[in-house]
Design a protein around this motif. Structure first.
Motif, PDB file in Angstrom:
ATOM      1  N   GLU A   1     -34.088 -31.748  30.384  1.00 21.15           N
ATOM      2  CA  GLU A   1     -34.115 -31.061  29.084  1.00 21.15           C
ATOM      3  C   GLU A   1     -34.724 -31.942  28.004  1.00 21.15           C
ATOM      4  O   GLU A   1     -34.719 -33.164  28.089  1.00 21.15           O
ATOM      5  N   ASP A   2     -35.198 -31.273  26.957  1.00 16.79           N
ATOM      6  CA  ASP A   2     -35.787 -31.984  25.822  1.00 16.79           C
ATOM      7  C   ASP A   2     -34.695 -32.753  25.074  1.00 16.79           C
ATOM      8  O   ASP A   2     -33.649 -32.194  24.754  1.00 16.79           O
ATOM      9  N   LEU A   3     -34.925 -34.026  24.832  1.00 18.96           N
ATOM     10  CA  LEU A   3     -33.905 -34.872  24.174  1.00 18.96           C
ATOM     11  C   LEU A   3     -33.633 -34.418  22.739  1.00 18.96           C
ATOM     12  O   LEU A   3     -32.527 -34.553  22.225  1.00 18.96           O
ATOM     13  N   GLU A   4     -34.643 -33.837  22.074  1.00 15.99           N
ATOM     14  CA  GLU A   4     -34.472 -33.384  20.673  1.00 15.99           C
ATOM     15  C   GLU A   4     -33.451 -32.253  20.592  1.00 15.99           C
ATOM     16  O   GLU A   4     -32.622 -32.204  19.701  1.00 15.99           O
TER      17      GLU A   4
ATOM     18  N   ASP B   1     -30.006 -32.127  18.599  1.00 17.35           N
ATOM     19  CA  ASP B   1     -29.630 -31.014  17.707  1.00 17.35           C
ATOM     20  C   ASP B   1     -28.222 -30.516  18.038  1.00 17.35           C
ATOM     21  O   ASP B   1     -27.426 -30.240  17.148  1.00 17.35           O
ATOM     22  N   LEU B   2     -27.964 -30.448  19.354  1.00 13.84           N
ATOM     23  CA  LEU B   2     -26.637 -29.998  19.783  1.00 13.84           C
ATOM     24  C   LEU B   2     -25.570 -30.946  19.263  1.00 13.84           C
ATOM     25  O   LEU B   2     -24.514 -30.529  18.794  1.00 13.84           O
ATOM     26  N   ASP B   3     -25.883 -32.246  19.305  1.00 15.69           N
ATOM     27  CA  ASP B   3     -24.964 -33.258  18.764  1.00 15.69           C
ATOM     28  C   ASP B   3     -24.745 -33.029  17.260  1.00 15.69           C
ATOM     29  O   ASP B   3     -23.626 -33.136  16.741  1.00 15.69           O
TER      30      ASP B   3
ATOM     31  N   TRP C   1     -21.268 -32.114  15.285  1.00 17.40           N
ATOM     32  CA  TRP C   1     -20.779 -32.899  14.146  1.00 17.40           C
ATOM     33  C   TRP C   1     -20.495 -31.982  12.946  1.00 17.40           C
ATOM     34  O   TRP C   1     -19.473 -32.095  12.285  1.00 17.40           O
ATOM     35  N   LEU C   2     -21.428 -31.029  12.748  1.00 20.64           N
ATOM     36  CA  LEU C   2     -21.298 -30.104  11.624  1.00 20.64           C
ATOM     37  C   LEU C   2     -20.028 -29.245  11.752  1.00 20.64           C
ATOM     38  O   LEU C   2     -19.278 -29.054  10.797  1.00 20.64           O
ATOM     39  N   LEU C   3     -19.797 -28.810  12.985  1.00 22.17           N
ATOM     40  CA  LEU C   3     -18.610 -27.995  13.255  1.00 22.17           C
ATOM     41  C   LEU C   3     -17.330 -28.795  12.985  1.00 22.17           C
ATOM     42  O   LEU C   3     -16.373 -28.273  12.405  1.00 22.17           O
TER      43      LEU C   3
END
Lengths: 181, 131
Positions: free
Chosen positions: B110-113, B117-119, B123-125
């Protein structure tokens, strides 16, 4: 326990082993060396075998050591001969050779005892002069009283070869010992 | 005695050997005795080393073949095989102790970016929940 059994076994065969080795080498030291090497090999390699197996194994080792001695001696004799030297072992311990202690068959002494001694020496010498394989077969078949199969197994040759070598040995001995007829 | 045939030669030879055995000189007999004693003492030493080997062999029997005997050679092979097995198991367990997520990240194509983003969304959640 095993040491005692081993000692008893070695004691029971040491004289015969020496006489067989002596008949091949005609030299006491060489014969004792052969007996020593044979006993050591039996102990090192086969002392864990059953006592019943020691006898045939020792006979095979002894014959193998005699063969080794014969080969070494032959090579040494060849080298000395090539160099023009006399091989020391050719002397066959003149002092130890009992043959010289008895009168020859031409002796005029009509003693039965001397005749027997002479015959004994004649047979010993005749056996020692046989070719190695014939000598080995003769000793096993006639002195040790092995049967043909046992002799073949001990020497690692066929039963046919045993019969042939034994017949040739007996024939030669008879020829050499004709004077005792 | 007069030798008439081949049997006589064999018989007479046997007699001569027997007589020779019985009449060996003292020096030869002493040397034979000495050789015999040396051989027997050699057997003593051999027995000690044999007992040591026996223990190893017995251990092998118990571990690998309770039904029959295991020779030292095959026992060593079995020990080597067992050591290899232990190494493989330990290595597997060590590998399995790595965090599964990290391993998945490293092994996935998978794309690391996207993963970053998932990380970020994680964090936002978390911030929202706390806030």
């Amino acid at each position: 326990m095993m040491q005692q059994e081993l000692n008893d076994f070695l004691q029971s065969i040491e004289r015969r082993a020496y006489c067989i080795a002596y008949s091949a080498t005609r030299n006491r030291d060489e014969a004792l060396d052969i007996v020593q090497e044979s006993m050591f090999k039996l102990v090192e390699k086969y002392s864990r075998q059953t006592i019943d197996e020691w006898g045939p194994l020792f006979t095979r080792i002894l014959q193998s050591k005699i063969r080794d001695w014969y080969r070494r001696n032959k090579v040494r004799a060849g080298i000395f001969s090539w160099l023009g030297w006399r091989n020391k072992s050719d002397d066959i311990e003149k002092g130890d050779n009992e043959l010289e202690q008895y009168p020859t068959h031409n002796s005029q002494i009509p003693s039965q005892q001397l005749e027997t001694a002479e015959m004994r020496q004649g047979i010993e010498l005749a056996i020692s002069e046989l070719p190695l394989r014939q000598q080995q077969v003769f000793v096993l078949r006639n002195i040790e009283q092995f049967n043909v199969a046992e002799t073949a197994h001990t020497l690692g040759i066929s039963e046919g070869s045993v019969k042939t070598h034994n017949a040739r040995a007996l024939q030669k001995l008879q020829t050499k010992l004709q004077r005792f007829r | 005695m007069i030798m008439r045939d081949e049997n006589d030669v064999g018989k007479k030879s046997r007699e001569i050997f027997q007589r020779k055995e019985d009449s060996l000189d003292q020096e030869t007999l002493k040397r034979l005795e000495s050789i015999r004693h040396q051989a027997v003492s050699l057997a003593d030493k051999k027995q000690y080393s044999w007992i040591a080997n026996l223990h190893l062999e017995r251990m092998g029997e118990i571990l690998f073949n309770p039904q029959g005997s295991v020779r030292t050679g095959s026992m060593l092979t079995a020990i080597t095989a067992m050591l290899l097995l232990v190494i493989i198991i330990v290595n597997y367990q060590f590998t399995s102790m790595l965090p599964v997520d990290d391993l998945m990240i490293l092994t996935s194509g998978e794309d690391l970016e996207l993963i970053e983003d998932l990380d970020f969304y994680d964090w936002l959640l978390e911030v929202d929940n706390n806030g």
